[in-house]
Write a protein that holds these residues in place. Structure first.
Motif, PDB file in Angstrom:
ATOM      1  N   THR A 185      34.445  44.112  31.789  1.00 46.46           N
ATOM      2  CA  THR A 185      34.227  45.214  30.854  1.00 46.46           C
ATOM      3  C   THR A 185      34.014  44.609  29.467  1.00 46.46           C
ATOM      4  O   THR A 185      34.320  43.430  29.250  1.00 46.46           O
ATOM      5  CB  THR A 185      35.419  46.182  30.839  1.00 46.46           C
ATOM      6  N   PRO A 186      33.466  45.377  28.510  1.00 42.62           N
ATOM      7  CA  PRO A 186      33.087  44.789  27.224  1.00 42.62           C
ATOM      8  C   PRO A 186      34.199  44.053  26.481  1.00 42.62           C
ATOM      9  O   PRO A 186      33.969  42.963  25.954  1.00 42.62           O
ATOM     10  CB  PRO A 186      32.583  46.001  26.437  1.00 42.62           C
ATOM     11  N   TYR A 213      29.693  46.965  39.033  1.00 44.46           N
ATOM     12  CA  TYR A 213      30.362  48.170  38.549  1.00 44.46           C
ATOM     13  C   TYR A 213      29.556  48.894  37.468  1.00 44.46           C
ATOM     14  O   TYR A 213      30.074  49.780  36.784  1.00 44.46           O
ATOM     15  CB  TYR A 213      31.751  47.820  37.999  1.00 44.46           C
ATOM     16  N   MET A 215      28.462  47.692  34.654  1.00 41.37           N
ATOM     17  CA  MET A 215      28.906  47.319  33.319  1.00 41.37           C
ATOM     18  C   MET A 215      28.090  46.198  32.685  1.00 41.37           C
ATOM     19  O   MET A 215      28.343  45.812  31.545  1.00 41.37           O
ATOM     20  CB  MET A 215      30.377  46.876  33.377  1.00 41.37           C
ATOM     21  N   ASN A 219      28.395  44.910  28.830  1.00 43.13           N
ATOM     22  CA  ASN A 219      28.994  43.603  28.596  1.00 43.13           C
ATOM     23  C   ASN A 219      28.049  42.680  27.828  1.00 43.13           C
ATOM     24  O   ASN A 219      28.483  41.910  26.970  1.00 43.13           O
ATOM     25  CB  ASN A 219      29.392  42.959  29.925  1.00 43.13           C
TER      26      ASN A 219
END
Length: 302
Positions: A185-186, A213, A215, A219
């Protein structure tokens, strides 16, 4: 930190994209045509083959034929994965001008993937880098599982930084940081880069994010804000890791190009040409592109 004004895209479809294809080997002529189409679209760094044992990765069994058969475009770097000295020697014989080695930030993944510990894998790379240096060939380093491991779960940023530092100090000119199973995640991506840039110059770091996912683009935006200016991507979202269950493809080159264009970041790549190439290669493979941008914009030419 300000966003970079330009980004180097490192195209993975011919190697990371095709290595996991099931069934019969993708024809050599198809691989060569894919590489040539990608180069014509403006992609200046293409990982074209992998000199690994066909026993382990059957789809890459024609690496020599691919690398000696492609019509090389001036200004384009055609690289190949070389996990050991034998692979390197075969790559040198095929005229490869840049090679890559791969390690992991996870001990368990290293054991499952290349049957040795992280320390052992790094030790094995030392003679390879020495030989490559003698031959005047640059070496790129990959670190797998930087944001999570299918066996160990979350990976501490300092572990990523340690492996990246070791590869950099050995002589790898660039270190590609791979979210192999796409769980990042970020905020996790930012923290990983923050730790790693303390050990390796930010201009020598690349992001290699899978989209399991959904993301990957978020990201990538996060690490662009941290100063990363090299992104690995795969046309049509092709690819995955044969040793990471559930890992879907790399982030699609088309989607990354759309993001970067929206940010005013130059790549020198023709988005529509990449979209058309993605439709062509997935047609050859019997499916639709995995790029949302490609599906939204559609194909213009064959």
């Amino acid at each position: 930190m300000a966003l970079p004004t330009s980004v180097k895209l490192f195209e993975m479809a011919p190697r990371d994209g095709l290595q996991n294809e099931p069934g019969d080997m993708v024809p050599t002529a198809t691989k060569m045509a894919l590489i040539e189409r990608l180069a014509k679209a403006g992609l200046a760094h293409i990982e074209a083959a992998s000199f690994v044992s066909p026993k382990w990765v059957p789809q890459m069994g024609d690496a020599t034929e691919v690398m000696t058969g492609i019509d090389r475009r001036p200004g384009v770097v055609y690289s190949a994965l070389t996990p050991n000295l034998k692979g390197l020697e075969n790559a040198l014989s095929a005229g490869v001008e840049e090679v890559a080695v791969f390690g992991a930030a996870s001990e368990t993944f290293s054991q499952k993937n290349i049957n040795c510990s992280i320390a052992e894998s790094l030790a094995r790379f030392a003679p390879l880098l020495e030989r490559a240096n003698d031959a005047g060939v640059r070496v790129r380093g990959y670190v797998s599982c930087v944001l999570g491991c299918p066996y160990e779960g979350e990976i501490a940023p300092h572990k990523v930084a340690e492996v990246a530092k070791a590869l950099y100090e050995m002589g790898c000119y660039e270190i590609s940081l791979g979210d192999t199973i796409g769980v990042g995640t970020p905020l996790a991506a930012k923290r990983m880069i923050e730790a790693t840039r303390q050990q390796v110059p930010i201009e020598c770091l690349a992001a290699h994010f899978h989209d399991t996912y959904g993301m990957a683009l978020a990201n990538l935006y996060a690490v662009l804000e941290e100063g990363v200016s090299v992104i690995d991507a795969s046309t049509a979202g092709l690819g995955g890791c044969p040793y990471a269950k559930g890992a879907s493809g790399n982030v699609a080159t088309e989607d990354v190009l759309y993001l970067l264009a929206g940010l005013g970041i130059d790549t020198g790549v023709d988005l529509q040409a990449v979209i058309d190439t993605g439709y062509w290669i997935t047609g050859e493979l019997g499916r639709q592109p995995g790029s949302r941008v490609a599906l939204a914009k559609g194909r213009v030419s064959a």
